[in-house]
Scaffold this motif. Structure first.
Motif, mmCIF file in Angstrom:
data_model
loop_
_atom_site.group_PDB
_atom_site.id
_atom_site.type_symbol
_atom_site.label_atom_id
_atom_site.label_comp_id
_atom_site.label_asym_id
_atom_site.label_seq_id
_atom_site.Cartn_x
_atom_site.Cartn_y
_atom_site.Cartn_z
ATOM 1 N N SER A 146 0.816 -1.215 0.000
ATOM 2 C CA SER A 146 0.000 0.000 0.000
ATOM 3 C C SER A 146 0.850 1.265 0.000
ATOM 4 N N SER A 147 2.069 1.170 0.517
ATOM 5 C CA SER A 147 2.940 2.339 0.574
ATOM 6 C C SER A 147 3.542 2.692 -0.786
ATOM 7 N N PHE A 148 3.379 1.798 -1.765
ATOM 8 C CA PHE A 148 3.982 2.032 -3.084
ATOM 9 C C PHE A 148 3.255 3.174 -3.793
ATOM 10 N N GLY A 149 1.955 2.997 -4.032
ATOM 11 C CA GLY A 149 1.129 4.052 -4.611
ATOM 12 C C GLY A 149 1.702 4.616 -5.900
ATOM 13 N N HIS A 150 1.629 5.951 -6.034
ATOM 14 C CA HIS A 150 2.197 6.637 -7.193
ATOM 15 C C HIS A 150 3.699 6.760 -6.986
ATOM 16 N N ALA A 151 4.459 6.480 -8.036
ATOM 17 C CA ALA A 151 5.912 6.458 -7.879
ATOM 18 C C ALA A 151 6.605 7.031 -9.110
ATOM 19 N N LEU A 152 7.783 7.595 -8.870
ATOM 20 C CA LEU A 152 8.707 7.983 -9.943
ATOM 21 C C LEU A 152 10.008 7.250 -9.663
ATOM 22 N N VAL A 153 10.452 6.469 -10.655
ATOM 23 C CA VAL A 153 11.584 5.571 -10.453
ATOM 24 C C VAL A 153 12.551 5.709 -11.622
ATOM 25 N N ALA A 154 13.834 5.736 -11.320
ATOM 26 C CA ALA A 154 14.846 5.777 -12.371
ATOM 27 C C ALA A 154 14.902 4.427 -13.079
ATOM 28 N N PRO A 155 15.151 4.410 -14.376
ATOM 29 C CA PRO A 155 15.243 3.130 -15.094
ATOM 30 C C PRO A 155 16.299 2.190 -14.520
ATOM 31 N N ALA A 156 17.363 2.750 -13.904
ATOM 32 C CA ALA A 156 18.441 1.913 -13.372
ATOM 33 C C ALA A 156 18.156 1.379 -11.970
ATOM 34 N N ALA A 157 16.992 1.695 -11.411
ATOM 35 C CA ALA A 157 16.680 1.253 -10.052
ATOM 36 C C ALA A 157 16.528 -0.264 -9.991
ATOM 37 N N ASP A 158 16.607 -0.791 -8.781
ATOM 38 C CA ASP A 158 16.395 -2.223 -8.557
ATOM 39 C C ASP A 158 15.025 -2.607 -9.133
ATOM 40 N N PRO A 159 14.927 -3.718 -9.869
ATOM 41 C CA PRO A 159 13.658 -4.128 -10.479
ATOM 42 C C PRO A 159 12.492 -4.229 -9.506
ATOM 43 N N GLN A 160 12.762 -4.390 -8.183
ATOM 44 C CA GLN A 160 11.659 -4.468 -7.230
ATOM 45 C C GLN A 160 10.853 -3.167 -7.198
ATOM 46 N N TYR A 161 11.488 -2.057 -7.656
ATOM 47 C CA TYR A 161 10.773 -0.787 -7.703
ATOM 48 C C TYR A 161 10.135 -0.522 -9.063
ATOM 49 N N LEU A 162 10.246 -1.473 -9.964
ATOM 50 C CA LEU A 162 9.637 -1.372 -11.292
ATOM 51 C C LEU A 162 8.835 -2.636 -11.592
ATOM 52 N N PRO A 163 7.963 -3.067 -10.674
ATOM 53 C CA PRO A 163 7.226 -4.320 -10.877
ATOM 54 C C PRO A 163 6.323 -4.251 -12.108
ATOM 55 N N GLY A 164 6.432 -5.251 -12.943
ATOM 56 C CA GLY A 164 5.593 -5.326 -14.133
ATOM 57 C C GLY A 164 6.029 -4.427 -15.270
ATOM 58 N N ILE A 165 7.161 -3.764 -15.140
ATOM 59 C CA ILE A 165 7.628 -2.836 -16.169
ATOM 60 C C ILE A 165 8.698 -3.511 -17.023
ATOM 61 N N THR A 166 8.490 -3.487 -18.323
ATOM 62 C CA THR A 166 9.503 -3.929 -19.275
ATOM 63 C C THR A 166 10.086 -2.696 -19.937
ATOM 64 N N LEU A 167 11.286 -2.327 -19.535
ATOM 65 C CA LEU A 167 11.901 -1.098 -20.029
ATOM 66 C C LEU A 167 12.294 -1.232 -21.496
ATOM 67 N N PRO A 168 12.168 -0.150 -22.250
ATOM 68 C CA PRO A 168 12.666 -0.165 -23.628
ATOM 69 C C PRO A 168 14.174 -0.411 -23.627
ATOM 70 N N ALA A 169 14.666 -1.089 -24.615
ATOM 71 C CA ALA A 169 16.101 -1.339 -24.719
ATOM 72 C C ALA A 169 16.859 -0.017 -24.740
ATOM 73 N N GLY A 170 17.870 0.100 -23.881
ATOM 74 C CA GLY A 170 18.659 1.325 -23.840
ATOM 75 C C GLY A 170 18.219 2.302 -22.781
ATOM 76 N N ALA A 171 17.086 2.055 -22.126
ATOM 77 C CA ALA A 171 16.621 2.928 -21.036
ATOM 78 C C ALA A 171 17.284 2.461 -19.748
ATOM 79 N N ASN A 172 18.335 3.149 -19.320
ATOM 80 C CA ASN A 172 19.104 2.673 -18.166
ATOM 81 C C ASN A 172 19.662 3.807 -17.314
ATOM 82 N N ARG A 173 19.084 4.987 -17.380
ATOM 83 C CA ARG A 173 19.616 6.125 -16.639
ATOM 84 C C ARG A 173 19.402 5.969 -15.135
ATOM 85 N N ASN A 174 20.398 6.439 -14.384
ATOM 86 C CA ASN A 174 20.345 6.318 -12.924
ATOM 87 C C ASN A 174 20.146 7.719 -12.322
ATOM 88 N N THR A 175 18.937 8.191 -12.347
ATOM 89 C CA THR A 175 18.600 9.535 -11.899
ATOM 90 C C THR A 175 18.570 9.605 -10.371
#
Length: 328
Positions: free
Chosen positions: A216-245
């Motif tokens: 429940s604490s996840f809610g709306h999120a902004l996550v860098a493409p380089a973040a640990d995949p646990q913070y991008l559940p269900g997201i398949t990043l486009p090839a080459g999207a890897n910035r660590n903001t």
């Protein structure tokens, strides 16, 4: 004639009293004289930005026995964008407290850095609004203004305002993002892309917007493409999207230009210059309306502040606005 002079005095006094109410404590109300007079103030507040209009009010008056107004102009030290104009209406406040405009001149013309009107009504007092829109040439520079009016008796008066600094930062308002749509955010482009468009701009993707109900604490999120995949559940990043903001979440930093509410808070160039994201992480969770996120892009080129204007849990969508500062 006495009635007309009283009308002149009242009009000018009302104009300058309005100015005094908006100005610094040491402002002194000009005393009506038996000649053409003028006064001006800057009405808009907050940082001046390229593409965002600055508003001024210009009051001019003379006794009816001395003639009538013929023309008015504003000369900017740096020419404004084409959207710059001088109102051809004179404004007053009606009994309901509303600004009311009365046409007194032809629509204004821009010639270089001068914006002018020619009066068409037989009037001896007017308060005109001037809207200056800084162009790219003004970015990071100071701009000053010379207000000038002429009367039928040949008298001319001028009033100088400025200089005012035009910020280096940029702003983009009301960018819609959606978990199932435009979820990929580029700070370089100040835009959000869907999956297909993000694939064509993968090297520009700094953030991924998503909404999850578990935990429940996840809610709306902004996550860098380089973040640990646990913070991008269900997201398949486009090839080459890897910035660590680098990101840092804040609450109730409601910049007035981004939020457009009553809070007198403004983020300016200096805030970005002094921003310390040494403890920044590459994900922010639990965002909601009025939350904000400071960030720095992976290449260090941009710092930005992302403000959440609105967020819908059922729709898994949000609307964000951005101020961005170029570091190098």
């Amino acid at each position: 004639m006495t009635g007309k002079i009283f009308q002149y005095t009242t009009a000018l006094a009302a104009a300058v009293l309005m100015f005094a109410s908006c100005s610094d404590k040491d402002y002194e109300v000009p005393q009506p004289k038996n000649e053409l007079q003028n006064d001006a103030i800057k009405r808009s507040i907050g940082p001046s930005l390229v593409g965002v209009r600055m508003e001024f009010a210009y009051a001019i008056a003379l006794p009816a026995s001395k003639g009538k107004l013929v023309s008015a102009q504003v000369e900017a030290s740096i020419a404004g964008a084409p959207a710059t104009y001088l109102e051809h209406r004179s404004f007053f406040t009606n009994g309901g407290g509303q600004d009311t405009g009365v046409v007194v001149a032809n629509p204004s013309e821009n010639k270089g850095n001068i914006t002018s009107v020619t009066f068409t009504k037989d009037t001896m007092a007017a308060t005109l609004r001037y809207y200056y829109v800084p162009g790219e040439e003004a970015r990071g520079k100071e701009v000053s203004f010379k207000f000038t009016a002429t009367a039928s008796n040949g008298q001319t008066v001028s009033y100088d305002l400025g200089p005012f600094k035009v910020a280096n930062m940029e702003m983009k308002l009301d960018i819609p993002v959606a978990d199932a749509g435009a979820r990929y955010i580029s700070i370089a482009d100040m835009a959000a892309y869907n999956q297909a468009d993000a694939a064509a701009n993968a090297d520009k993707i700094d953030l991924v917007y998503l909404h999850r109900t578990t935990p429940s604490s996840f809610g709306h999120a902004l996550v860098a493409p380089a973040a640990d995949p646990q913070y991008l559940p269900g997201i398949t990043l486009p090839a080459g999207a890897n910035r660590n903001t680098k990101l840092m979440k804040v609450w109730q930093l409601r910049d007035q230009q981004l939020s457009r509410d009553q809070f007198g808070i403004f983020i300016d160039d200096l805030d970005f210059q002094k921003l310390d994201l040494g403890e920044g992480v590459n994900y922010t969770l639990g965002l909601a309306k009025d939350y904000g996120v400071w960030l720095e892009t992976a290449d260090g080129k941009y710092r930005a502040y992302v403000f959440v204007n609105s967020a819908s849990n059922p729709n898994k969508t949000a609307v964000i606005s951005i101020k961005r500062y170029t570091m190098k």
